[in-house]
Design a protein around this motif. Structure first.
Motif, short mmCIF file in Angstrom:
data_model
loop_
_atom_site.label_atom_id
_atom_site.label_comp_id
_atom_site.label_asym_id
_atom_site.label_seq_id
_atom_site.Cartn_x
_atom_site.Cartn_y
_atom_site.Cartn_z
N ARG A 1 41.80 41.56 26.82
CA ARG A 1 43.36 41.67 26.48
C ARG A 1 43.39 40.11 25.73
O ARG A 1 43.25 38.96 26.48
CB ARG A 1 44.40 41.52 27.57
CG ARG A 1 45.78 41.58 27.10
CD ARG A 1 46.75 41.78 28.16
NE ARG A 1 46.36 42.94 28.91
CZ ARG A 1 47.05 43.18 30.18
NH1 ARG A 1 47.62 42.35 30.77
NH2 ARG A 1 46.68 44.29 30.74
N VAL B 1 42.73 36.64 27.14
CA VAL B 1 43.11 36.12 28.52
C VAL B 1 42.61 36.69 29.86
O VAL B 1 42.58 35.88 30.70
CB VAL B 1 44.80 36.43 28.42
CG1 VAL B 1 45.11 37.70 28.66
CG2 VAL B 1 45.48 35.55 29.53
N GLN B 2 42.16 37.97 29.44
CA GLN B 2 41.57 38.47 30.64
C GLN B 2 40.79 39.73 30.07
O GLN B 2 40.75 40.06 28.97
CB GLN B 2 42.39 39.02 31.78
CG GLN B 2 43.36 40.18 31.41
CD GLN B 2 44.00 40.65 32.60
OE1 GLN B 2 45.14 40.20 32.97
NE2 GLN B 2 43.61 41.87 33.12
N THR C 1 38.54 43.77 34.36
CA THR C 1 38.35 43.52 35.74
C THR C 1 39.44 42.73 36.24
O THR C 1 40.22 42.89 37.50
CB THR C 1 37.08 42.82 36.36
OG1 THR C 1 36.97 41.92 35.66
CG2 THR C 1 35.97 43.90 36.19
N GLY C 2 40.04 41.73 35.27
CA GLY C 2 41.31 41.13 35.83
C GLY C 2 41.01 39.55 36.36
O GLY C 2 40.02 39.21 36.57
N ILE C 3 42.12 38.96 36.42
CA ILE C 3 41.87 37.50 36.47
C ILE C 3 41.56 37.23 38.20
O ILE C 3 40.68 36.56 38.35
CB ILE C 3 43.61 36.97 36.50
CG1 ILE C 3 43.95 37.10 34.87
CG2 ILE C 3 43.51 35.52 36.86
CD1 ILE C 3 45.37 36.44 34.65
N LEU C 4 41.93 38.03 38.98
CA LEU C 4 41.32 37.59 40.45
C LEU C 4 40.15 37.97 40.42
O LEU C 4 39.34 36.97 41.17
CB LEU C 4 42.17 38.91 41.38
CG LEU C 4 43.56 38.35 42.09
CD1 LEU C 4 44.06 39.53 43.02
CD2 LEU C 4 43.51 37.08 42.72
N THR C 5 39.35 38.87 39.95
CA THR C 5 38.02 39.22 39.95
C THR C 5 37.42 38.36 39.11
O THR C 5 36.46 37.62 39.72
CB THR C 5 37.76 40.68 39.48
OG1 THR C 5 38.75 41.60 40.31
CG2 THR C 5 36.33 41.01 39.61
N PHE D 1 49.48 30.98 41.62
CA PHE D 1 48.35 31.56 43.03
C PHE D 1 47.11 31.23 42.74
O PHE D 1 46.60 31.41 41.78
CB PHE D 1 48.78 33.05 42.78
CG PHE D 1 48.17 33.66 44.46
CD1 PHE D 1 48.96 33.70 45.45
CD2 PHE D 1 46.92 34.25 44.14
CE1 PHE D 1 48.31 34.53 46.50
CE2 PHE D 1 46.40 34.73 45.29
CZ PHE D 1 47.15 34.87 46.51
N PRO E 1 43.76 32.26 44.07
CA PRO E 1 42.97 33.16 44.63
C PRO E 1 41.90 32.88 45.82
O PRO E 1 41.77 33.30 46.59
CB PRO E 1 42.38 33.88 43.48
CG PRO E 1 43.10 33.53 42.22
CD PRO E 1 43.50 32.29 42.46
#
Lengths: 380, 123
Positions: free
Chosen positions: A25, A36-37, A40-44, A329, A331
């Motif tokens: 993205r 930005v990511q 799989t997304g930011i946490l991963t 947050f 992780p």
């Protein structure tokens, strides 16, 4: 965060096509179209960097060479603008410092590396923030003595490989990087391609930043991402990683109003400079060193699970005593975390404070940084 | 029956009770959800009023009441498992149940086909 001016065309790093092909993205950042990511997304991505190795495109950052007749001359020229001891910087070593305004506020923070090679004597390699690079380089160039010049390295890409497996991964391509100590740099090759590698980063993990000619950037990126230990990481996880590491984000945690003393960056001003001054804003900074600053950057841990974001007012004794400058947050921490500025009287560890989040009080306390222990590589 | 708002809330209607959540598109835009602030049961919400707050690693976002009503239940399971919103936005990731003040207000929202077309128009 600087908003893009729609009249200014969006810039692409040499790796833009790689990000798009990977399904990232993309968002505008400092004038660039940046990931930005990834899917799989930011946490991963965050957890992958802490557990294995994350690859970051930071080619939007500003790279330049400061070139003079010898190290002492070049370093002394930069020392008129920055409070670090750069003259004492040894060959092959890197230092974190700040460009200061006349009132001692921070115009930008940067890395300066002295090349190891004797034939490079008189050169300092600088890396500055993307959003500041135009004004930084203009600022520096306008203040150099005769015989010292600034040459921008716009033809170079910059990637960061960060995480506990970064060293073993990079060693397969650049064997002479394995034993480099934290905050050192060297000219080397990546599968035969000339590059400059420093052992540093912005995640709190062991890792490297690799500066390479733009035309080789895609090849380097593809070879590293082909390694199953490596995944590409976007700006979202870069932010959560650096926040857990307690590292400042320029324009948020430090800016033209904050001094390095207020920002808790006294460690980056070596003793000779603290005592002798000779940098912009020295009067303010030496006064703050002697008397203590009126406010100071601290870590903050909210109770419970709710994050407090940038701009959140910090209260104690029923009145505002500060403001959150970065928050979110963590992780790896497994909970919310923040940093911000508080009046010095409230900066002691474990001081209870109240964060006002959407008009509601949220209990929190002042906490040590880094929030997650850093794992920089230091030779025994 | 299910209806959608332009802010990507859904309301799944059974009689005069509506189950409100955010759509799968909304959760994908938010990214990994780490915290949800739910309203107290009994709270009366106007249409478009802030009903809940959802925080991802990246940012905080408000969730609005798609129609007016009173909160009759909230999904307490989200407090300990906010990731359910990412995994199952349309089912297990529901936020709250509203006793709808006037079911005629649902006519102002989009049906599934209209929402699907709306998603195409904004992507």
């Amino acid at each position: 965060m600087a908003q893009p001016d729609p009249a200014v065309p969006v810039l692409h790093t040499p790796l833009n096509g790689e990000h798009v092909a990977a399904g990232a993205r993309m968002v505008p950042f400092a004038g660039y179209d940046m990931p930005v990511q990834y899917p799989t997304g930011i946490l991963t991505e965050h957890n992958w960097t802490r557990a294995s190795a994350g690859l970051f495109d930071v080619s939007h950052m500003g790279q330049a060479f400061l070139i003079g007749p010898d190290h002492a001359t070049t370093a002394a020229a930069l020392e008129t603008l920055c409070p670090a001891d750069l003259v004492a910087l040894q060959p092959g070593r890197q230092r974190y410092t700040q460009l200061l305004g006349d009132e001692g506020g921070i115009l930008d923070d940067l890395m300066a590396t002295r090349p190891a090679e004797p034939e490079e004597d008189g050169v300092l390699f600088l890396v500055v923030n993307a959003a500041c690079k135009e004004q930084d380089f203009a600022h520096i160039a306008a203040r150099l003595p005769a015989g010292v010049r600034l040459i921008r390295a716009e033809h170079r890409a910059l990637v960061a490989l960060q995480g506990p497996k970064a060293a073993e991964v990079l060693a397969e391509h650049c064997p002479d990087t394995l034993d480099m100590p934290f905050m050192s740099g060297r000219t080397t090759t990546f599968d035969g391609l000339a590059c400059h590698v420093s052992r540093s980063g912005y995640t709190g993990e062991d890792g490297y930043e690799i500066s390479i000619h733009s035309r080789h950037a895609v090849r380097l990126w593809q070879r590293l991402t082909a390694d199953e230990r490596v995944k590409p990481i976007g700006l979202g996880a870069r932010d959560s990683l650096r926040l857990e590491a307690g590292l400042c984000l320029y324009g948020h945690d430090i800016d033209t109003a904050t001094s390095p003393v207020e920002a808790g960056l006294v460690w980056s001003m070596q003793k000779r400079r603290r005592v002798d001054g000779g940098f912009p804003g020295a009067a303010r900074i030496q006064r703050e060193l002697a008397d203590g600053p009126s406010r100071i950057r601290v870590g903050i841990l909210p109770d419970g699970r709710q994050p407090a974001r940038e701009g959140t007012v910090i209260e104690a004794d029923g009145r505002p005593i500060g403001v959150v400058t970065s928050g979110g947050f963590g992780p790896t921490l497994g909970g919310p975390l923040a940093m911000g500025y508080v009046e010095a009287a409230f900066a002691a560890l474990d001081t209870p404070v109240t964060l006002i989040v959407r008009d509601k009080p949220l209990a929190a306390r002042i906490a040590a940084m880094p929030f997650v222990p850093n794992r920089y590589f230091r030779k025994a | 029956m299910i209806r959608f708002s332009k802010d990507h809330e859904y309301i799944r209607v059974d009689g005069d009770i509506g189950t409100v959540g955010i759509t799968d598109y909304a959760q994908s835009q938010l990214g990994d959800v780490v915290f949800v602030d739910l309203p107290p049961v009994g709270k009366t919400l106007e249409a478009g009023a802030e009903a809940a707050v959802v925080e991802s690693v990246k940012a905080a976002s408000e969730v609005y009441a798609p129609v007016a009503g009173a909160v009759v239940a909230v999904n307490e399971a989200l407090t300990s498992n906010p990731g359910a919103i990412n995994e199952s936005a349309m089912d297990e990731g529901w936020f709250l149940k509203l006793k709808i003040a006037d079911t005629a207000a649902l006519d102002g929202l989009m049906n599934q086909d209209e929402y699907d077309a709306y998603l195409k128009s904004i992507s």
